[in-house]
Design an enzyme around this catalytic site. Structure first.
Site, PDB file in Angstrom:
ATOM      1  N   GLU A 331       0.716  -1.122   0.170  1.00 20.13           N
ATOM      2  CA  GLU A 331       0.122   0.055   0.059  1.00 20.13           C
ATOM      3  C   GLU A 331       0.926   1.094  -0.008  1.00 20.13           C
ATOM      4  OE1 GLU A 331      -2.654  -0.619   3.344  1.00 20.13           O
ATOM      5  OE2 GLU A 331      -3.484  -2.588   2.612  1.00 20.13           O
ATOM      6  N   ARG A 388       2.106  -8.081   1.439  1.00 17.41           N
ATOM      7  CA  ARG A 388       1.388  -7.466   2.408  1.00 17.41           C
ATOM      8  C   ARG A 388       2.117  -7.402   3.592  1.00 17.41           C
ATOM      9  NH1 ARG A 388      -4.246  -6.707   3.457  1.00 17.41           N
ATOM     10  NH2 ARG A 388      -4.740  -7.428   5.870  1.00 17.41           N
ATOM     11  N   ASN A 406      -1.787  -5.697  10.703  1.00  9.68           N
ATOM     12  CA  ASN A 406      -3.078  -4.970  11.151  1.00  9.68           C
ATOM     13  C   ASN A 406      -3.688  -5.972  11.641  1.00  9.68           C
ATOM     14  OD1 ASN A 406      -4.162  -2.564  11.797  1.00  9.68           O
ATOM     15  ND2 ASN A 406      -5.584  -2.888  10.010  1.00  9.68           N
ATOM     16  N   HIS A 460      -4.246   3.568   5.093  1.00  7.75           N
ATOM     17  CA  HIS A 460      -4.185   2.422   4.243  1.00  7.75           C
ATOM     18  C   HIS A 460      -4.813   2.560   3.053  1.00  7.75           C
ATOM     19  CE1 HIS A 460      -3.491  -0.624   7.705  1.00  7.75           C
ATOM     20  NE2 HIS A 460      -4.101   0.076   8.280  1.00  7.75           N
ATOM     21  N   SER A 461      -4.519   1.559   2.238  1.00  5.19           N
ATOM     22  CA  SER A 461      -5.503   1.666   0.886  1.00  5.19           C
ATOM     23  C   SER A 461      -5.848   0.311   0.429  1.00  5.19           C
ATOM     24  CB  SER A 461      -4.435   2.311  -0.212  1.00  5.19           C
ATOM     25  OG  SER A 461      -3.457   1.418  -0.487  1.00  5.19           O
ATOM     26  N   GLU A 536      -8.865   4.495   4.847  1.00  2.08           N
ATOM     27  CA  GLU A 536      -8.748   3.746   3.389  1.00  2.08           C
ATOM     28  C   GLU A 536      -8.476   4.635   2.302  1.00  2.08           C
ATOM     29  OE1 GLU A 536      -7.706   0.608   3.185  1.00  2.08           O
ATOM     30  OE2 GLU A 536      -8.580  -0.377   4.771  1.00  2.08           O
TER      31      GLU A 536
END
Length: 578
Positions: A331, A388, A406, A460-461, A536
């Site tokens: 991200e 990730r 997370n 985040h995205s 996000e």
């Protein structure tokens, strides 16, 4: 649904057999760098995503039980979940996995929206390769000598040219295409006296991000009372330092006179379209212009909480506003936006002494941690674009690496059914990850630093959401929910007003499908950071995690507007209430 309970039972027995048919489907291979490798050898080791797609499952009409059953199948298959909402879930699948999911979910509810994942990755790689080393003067001499090409060198211009070329049909009559214009003068990306620096138009490796932070110190420290320092918050499994930058403005230094009003009120954010259906924060009675400060109803609720001993006296306590990003390596737009926000704050405060930024910097200490997961970020850039997790050795079968940060924070944490090879693996215990342990120790030791962390925003995205706790369950409802929602709605509106992109605000458990171990659950539930949010950022799925560089600045600009709104909201409610 097609008998999910029985399907799950069959799958639990069949998964080992399915995996053995294609042993490389989920294998994670640790990479050991070597300076003797040729460029061709490096390219071979970059993970490819041939035959992979991203599918969206429409589960808007499914019950909570059916959603849970779908998630159990996803965990059994170790699938990579990209994004979840109330109505859908985005999942990365290869051909074999698509066949399995097609037997579980009705085809009418199951469709691809990124049909050729490798091509999207290739566009970035091709655009990077088409740059000459002369186009950027950012890398070290060693990197230039080795010919190392980072994925971040995808300029917006070249990205668009490649996209057009890929779509163009063959068999044309040879008409020459106009050459893209190249600016004759190179602008130093580390000239931070302007927000227009080209630094904010590309993604960067860790080394350049850290150089940016050092340049901020060299440029702004001591100017108009600015005190900015670099923080070394801990080390990762691979030995990288987790860095942050903390800034406060002291109005009585460097000959800068304090404002006439000891508690000035920041100027209101311009009001958006009056026909917008979302509610605006209620203006105070003595504010005819509608300053976006919390209304009397919220102020009265806060006073009642204080009378019953539910809140601490904040007088004389330095308040800290923490922005964190980068929990997930792939991200990239979060770290870029965090650095942009810090740069904006410093520029405005030092060039406009009575600006909102200056007022807020005199009232809060802003701490920015742009990259909490440097190991995962570097691996995503160099070897596996969609990586990730962190890069920690967690043992277990398959020699798989990494913990989903997370899913590793210690508030009502519980182990999931995901294997160590899964992208969503949350570890064997809370704070097993080096990174979550380091940041949790920083957040929980605020009293030792003589301050109190009052706000925490985790970037985040993707998905365009702004969410407050709790993420693990909607049965756990925060007592500050009304205040958190009102501030969140204002943030979402400020972000949309800035660039026109819609953001949705709400409780995390309601807007997404989350597992326990979320950062904002910990900050709110354990360290008592009242204003805890997870954001996000862009987009809603067109590019997913591979947002092109042309969208960095617009994304960062709207994030900055949202964070400024939140800081002003807290200021009006807690620092300078009417």
């Amino acid at each position: 649904m097609r008998g999910l309970a029985s399907t799950l039972a069959i799958l639990s027995l069949a998964i080992p057999t399915i995996a053995s048919l294609n042993p490389d489907t989920h294998a994670q291979h640790p990479f050991t760098s070597s300076q003797t490798q040729t460029q061709e050898e490096k390219l071979v080791q970059v993970e490819r995503y041939d035959d992979q797609q991203v599918w969206r499952i429409d589960w808007s009409d499914h019950s909570a039980v059916n959603k849970r059953q779908i998630m159990e199948v996803i965990e059994l298959l170790d699938l990579d979940v990209w994004h979840t909402t109330r109505s859908s879930i985005d999942v990365r699948l290869n051909a074999q996995q698509r066949a399995i999911m097609g037997n579980i979910v009705s085809p009418a509810l199951f469709s691809p929206f990124i049909t050729d994942l490798q091509s999207l990755v290739d566009l970035s790689l091709d655009a990077s390769d088409s740059h000459s080393d002369d186009d950027h003067d950012l890398g070290s001499p060693e990197e230039e000598k080795a010919g190392k090409r980072d994925l971040d060198e995808v300029s917006s211009r070249i990205f668009e040219e490649l996209l057009k070329k890929k779509k163009k049909k063959k068999g044309g009559k040879g008409k020459k295409r106009p050459q893209p214009s190249i600016p004759p003068i190179k602008i130093d990306p580390f000239n931070l006296t302007t927000i227009d620096t080209p630094f904010h138009d590309n993604f960067h490796p860790l080394k350049e991000m850290y150089k940016f932070g050092k340049t901020l110190i060299a440029t702004f420290n001591g100017t108009r009372g600015i005190d900015i320092k670099e923080l070394n918050l801990g080390k990762t499994f691979e030995g990288n330092i987790i860095k942050g930058w903390s800034v406060k403005m002291h109005p009585d230094q460097n000959g800068t006179n304090p404002p006439k009003d000891p508690n000035p009120t920041p100027q209101p954010i311009p009001e958006p379209d009056p026909e917008d259906p979302e509610p605006t924060p209620e203006p105070l009675p003595d504010d005819p212009e509608g300053d976006p400060t919390p209304g009397l109803s919220l102020l009265n609720k806060m006073k009642k909480r204080e009378m019953h001993g539910e809140d601490e006296d904040l007088d004389g306590v330095e308040l800290e506003f923490v922005v964190q990003s980068g929990q997930h390596g792939r991200e990239w737009v979060g770290p870029s936006s965090a650095l942009y926000f810090l740069h904006h704050l410093l520029l405005r405060a030092t060039t406009e002494p009575n600006s909102d930024a200056a007022i807020l910097l005199k009232s809060f200490r802003f701490t920015i941690i742009p990259q909490i997961n440097p190991d995962g970020y570097a691996y995503s850039r160099e070897k596996s674009r969609l990586w990730r997790k962190n890069r920690q050795d967690v043992g277990g079968k398959g020699n798989c690496l990494g913990i989903d940060l997370n899913a590793n924070w210690g508030y009502k944490w519980r182990a999931s059914k995901a294997t160590a090879c899964s992208e969503g693996y949350g570890g064997k215990e809370a704070f097993e990850a080096y990174e979550t342990k380091a940041i949790s120790e920083y957040l929980s030791s605020a009293a030792e630093r003589g301050n109190r962390v009052r706000a925490f925003v985790d970037l985040h995205s993707y998905g365009q959401l702004f969410m407050f706790p709790f993420a693990h369950s909607c049965d756990d409802f925060p007592p500050d929910a009304e205040m958190l929602m009102e501030a969140g709605l204002g943030v979402a509106k400020a972000m949309r007003t800035q660039q026109g992109e819609g953001y949705e605000a709400g409780q995390a458990c309601d807007l997404t499908y989350r597992a326990p171990g979320d950062a904002i659950d910990y900050t709110y539930g354990v360290t008592d950071v009242r204003w805890s949010y997870s954001a996000e950022l862009r987009d809603t799925g067109t590019y997913g995690f591979m947002l092109p560089p042309k969208l960095i600045r617009p994304t960062a600009d709207e994030v900055t507007a949202g964070l400024m709104y939140l800081a002003k909201f807290i200021y009006a409610l807690e620092v300078n209430p009417p």
